[in-house]
Motif scaffolding. Structure first.
Motif, PDB file in Angstrom:
ATOM      1  N   ARG A  75     -26.577 -57.967 -15.235  1.00 20.57           N
ATOM      2  CA  ARG A  75     -25.715 -56.783 -15.306  1.00 20.57           C
ATOM      3  C   ARG A  75     -25.616 -55.988 -14.006  1.00 20.57           C
ATOM      4  N   ASP A  76     -24.558 -55.207 -13.839  1.00 22.05           N
ATOM      5  CA  ASP A  76     -24.253 -54.593 -12.540  1.00 22.05           C
ATOM      6  C   ASP A  76     -25.197 -53.461 -12.156  1.00 22.05           C
ATOM      7  N   THR A  96     -22.031 -48.820 -13.678  1.00 22.51           N
ATOM      8  CA  THR A  96     -20.872 -49.418 -14.319  1.00 22.51           C
ATOM      9  C   THR A  96     -19.731 -49.685 -13.361  1.00 22.51           C
ATOM     10  N   ALA A 120     -23.285 -55.515 -15.389  1.00 25.30           N
ATOM     11  CA  ALA A 120     -22.192 -54.833 -16.090  1.00 25.30           C
ATOM     12  C   ALA A 120     -21.333 -55.826 -16.867  1.00 25.30           C
TER      13      ALA A 120
END
Length: 406
Positions: free
Chosen positions: A13-14, A25, A37
């Protein structure tokens, strides 16, 4: 969660607006964004993979699905925790990332009647409560504030999204950005806490193409879960790697309908990665002062509870699972007993799941019992098999009790 093979691989995820921050995000030019993200949206966003009606079992098999022997073994572990706690009036069992409640259902069914009568079962999951679930089970999107008993996270951490870093031609570790079709491109250099995590837990030599998955969100998620345990035991079970044996090109992968596939963050497949359980163990060693003492302020876990239970941005979910930030806690941090890492094979053998074949003489005296015992031995062998489920890692973190598997 994943398929049962220990060779299966994983998610992300980012980092957000600033490269290297624990969460965020932001997106890059052209709609590409960090794996953290992208994975969060694909797995837990509207129409995400873990919100689909067929549930995880429609796409892969875990130890829970492989055999009821697994739930029975977890029930025996809960009984050991119960004994260590002095058999309290209320005993908690928390199933993190519960899928459709298969494990907590099996554990309650396997408990002795006297223990079951005192046990509160919790399923922590983002998806809606399944129809027909045992009425004794409380369905939550975040773990209960205070747990006295056993918190069990079977293949939960591998689905806590994280970012991926890759070394470029100049020897610089950069965030990997991904588009909706799975295509990748390099992002900004990894900096800040993410870079610190890499330096400690997954150092990348300056060799182009080497990759690492930045496990900081998982460390924070695990520490937050452990912080909910007032007294008892927290257990994380996952396919894992440790310092000195990290895979040089990472482990990010996907699963769809029982088969491994390319990880594409479009909501049609699971996205998962092996877990640095040694880093998680260290993160939980010293936590906040325990349940009930931190404020309800936002956290830095990147999830609001259980992923695949709840992965809303910090501060927006129904509960707080991360270690409280500076200034939000009244009182000193608590120091926990040393955690322990072992294989599933060793853990289940300590819980009397051995895979030993029944004596041949039983086939003559009670053929039906022999067939049942033989089937059970086969299931036990699958749960403890080298190169498969038996190589999964178990992370045990006692809180206020001795290690019940020693």
């Amino acid at each position: 969660m994943t398929d049962e093979s220990a060779g299966n691989t994983g998610a992300a995820r980012d980092t957000g607006a600033a490269a290297g921050e624990p969460r965020g995000t932001g997106t890059a030019a052209g709609g590409a964004r960090g794996w953290r993200a992208a994975t969060e949206a694909a797995l837990y966003g509207p129409g995400g993979f873990y919100r689909r009606p067929e549930g995880p079992a429609g796409h892969f098999r875990t130890s829970v699905h492989a055999s009821p022997l697994f739930a029975a073994a977890v029930a025996r572990l809960l009984c050991r925790v119960d004994d260590a706690l002095g058999r309290p009036d209320t005993l908690d069992f928390v199933d993190m990332g519960a899928g459709r409640g298969e494990l907590v259902t099996g554990v309650l069914a396997a408990l002795p009647a006297g223990v079951a009568a005192r046990t509160r079962g919790y399923a922590v999951e983002l998806a809606a409560r399944p129809a027909g679930l045992d009425g004794r089970i409380t369905w939550l999107s975040a773990p209960p504030e205070t747990v006295t008993g056993l918190l069990f996270a079977n293949e939960w951490l591998d689905n806590v999204p994280l970012d991926v870093a890759e070394v470029d031609a100049r020897g610089v570790a950069r965030l990997v950005l991904v588009g909706a079709d799975g295509g990748e491109l390099p992002g900004e250099p990894v900096t800040g806490p993410a870079a610190d995590w890499l330096a400690r837990w997954w150092p990348l030599p300056a060799e182009e193409g080497l990759r690492a998955e930045i496990g900081l969100p998982r460390d924070l998620a695990w520490a937050g879960a452990v912080e909910r345990v007032a007294q008892g035991l927290a257990v994380a079970v996952d396919y894992a790697h440790s310092a000195g044996a990290r895979p040089p090109f990472g482990t990010l992968t996907g699963f769809r309908e029982g088969r491994e596939t390319a990880p594409v963050p479009d909501g049609t497949c699971d996205i998962t990665a092996h877990v640095a359980l040694d880093a998680c163990a260290a993160a939980a060693g010293t936590t906040g002062p325990g349940p009930g003492t931190a404020s309800a302020g936002p956290t830095d876990t990147g999830t609001a509870g259980a992923g695949p239970a709840d992965t809303e941005p910090a501060g927006t979910g129904p509960a707080d699972t991360g270690p409280a930030r500076a200034g939000e806690v009244a009182g000193a941090a608590r120091t926990l007993p040393a955690p322990r890492l072992l294989t599933q094979r060793d853990a289940l053998r300590a819980l009397d799941v051995t895979g030993a074949r029944p004596p041949l003489a039983l086939a003559s005296t009670d053929p039906a019992a022999y067939v049942r015992a033989l089937a059970g031995a086969g299931e036990a062998a699958e749960l403890t098999a080298p190169g498969g489920l038996g190589d999964f890692g178990w992370l045990l973190q006692p809180v206020g009790i001795a290690d019940p598997l020693r």
